[in-house]
Design a protein around this motif. Structure first.
Motif, PDB file in Angstrom:
ATOM      1  N   GLU A  11       0.831  -1.211   0.000  1.00  0.00           N
ATOM      2  CA  GLU A  11       0.000   0.000   0.000  1.00  0.00           C
ATOM      3  C   GLU A  11       0.863   1.259   0.000  1.00  0.00           C
ATOM      4  O   GLU A  11       0.514   2.260  -0.631  1.00  0.00           O
ATOM      5  N   VAL A  12       2.000   1.203   0.699  1.00  0.00           N
ATOM      6  CA  VAL A  12       2.914   2.356   0.713  1.00  0.00           C
ATOM      7  C   VAL A  12       3.429   2.617  -0.701  1.00  0.00           C
ATOM      8  O   VAL A  12       3.492   3.765  -1.144  1.00  0.00           O
ATOM      9  N   GLU A  13       3.762   1.557  -1.431  1.00  0.00           N
ATOM     10  CA  GLU A  13       4.213   1.738  -2.819  1.00  0.00           C
ATOM     11  C   GLU A  13       3.120   2.405  -3.652  1.00  0.00           C
ATOM     12  O   GLU A  13       3.403   3.292  -4.462  1.00  0.00           O
ATOM     13  N   GLU A  14       1.872   2.001  -3.454  1.00  0.00           N
ATOM     14  CA  GLU A  14       0.756   2.596  -4.190  1.00  0.00           C
ATOM     15  C   GLU A  14       0.585   4.067  -3.824  1.00  0.00           C
ATOM     16  O   GLU A  14       0.359   4.911  -4.697  1.00  0.00           O
ATOM     17  N   MET A  37      17.414   2.657   2.229  1.00  0.00           N
ATOM     18  CA  MET A  37      16.122   3.232   2.597  1.00  0.00           C
ATOM     19  C   MET A  37      15.273   3.428   1.353  1.00  0.00           C
ATOM     20  O   MET A  37      15.772   3.357   0.234  1.00  0.00           O
ATOM     21  N   ILE A  38      13.988   3.659   1.560  1.00  0.00           N
ATOM     22  CA  ILE A  38      13.059   3.835   0.456  1.00  0.00           C
ATOM     23  C   ILE A  38      13.423   5.106  -0.299  1.00  0.00           C
ATOM     24  O   ILE A  38      13.694   6.143   0.311  1.00  0.00           O
ATOM     25  N   GLU A  39      13.434   5.003  -1.625  1.00  0.00           N
ATOM     26  CA  GLU A  39      13.791   6.161  -2.445  1.00  0.00           C
ATOM     27  C   GLU A  39      12.878   7.346  -2.131  1.00  0.00           C
ATOM     28  O   GLU A  39      11.683   7.165  -1.933  1.00  0.00           O
ATOM     29  N   GLU A  99      11.998  -0.922  -4.024  1.00  0.00           N
ATOM     30  CA  GLU A  99      13.345  -0.373  -4.268  1.00  0.00           C
ATOM     31  C   GLU A  99      13.908   0.242  -2.988  1.00  0.00           C
ATOM     32  O   GLU A  99      13.179   0.843  -2.210  1.00  0.00           O
ATOM     33  N   VAL A 100      15.215   0.082  -2.802  1.00  0.00           N
ATOM     34  CA  VAL A 100      15.904   0.826  -1.748  1.00  0.00           C
ATOM     35  C   VAL A 100      17.122   1.498  -2.360  1.00  0.00           C
ATOM     36  O   VAL A 100      17.661   1.034  -3.368  1.00  0.00           O
TER      37      VAL A 100
END
Length: 102
Positions: A11-14, A37-39, A99-100
């Protein structure tokens, strides 16, 4: 106590794709973030959140992330009490398969 919205990593990616108003905040320590970490995430260690929120925009949606979900929930509760629109990523980076960046 207020209920904090928990988002799965998927859901975070969305949210990142669709919500231009969303900001990811990684509340882990420096040495954890060094492992990736998340881009586009902002790095604000948990102990810096109280000072940092005065510079944050209350009109944005903040998604808090840590290693396993505990610290991000604490940060989300704190920010919620101060009038921010927040969510916490359930399972933290342990569950993240997107992705990180290093």
């Amino acid at each position: 106590m207020d209920h904090i919205n928990e988002l799965t990593p998927h859901e975070v990616e969305e949210v990142m794709e669709k919500d231009t108003n969303a900001v990811i905040i990684d509340v882990r320590e420096d040495e954890e973030v060094a492992q990736g970490m998340i881009e586009h995430a902002k790095h604000i260690p948990l102990n810096k959140i109280p000072q940092a929120i005065k510079d944050l925009d209350k009109n944005k949606h903040y998604v808090l992330v840590c290693r396993s979900g505990g610290r991000s929930m604490n940060a989300a509760l704190y920010m919620d009490e101060h009038g921010f629109n927040v969510s916490s990523m359930a399972g933290g980076m342990l569950e993240w398969d997107g992705e990180v960046i290093l």
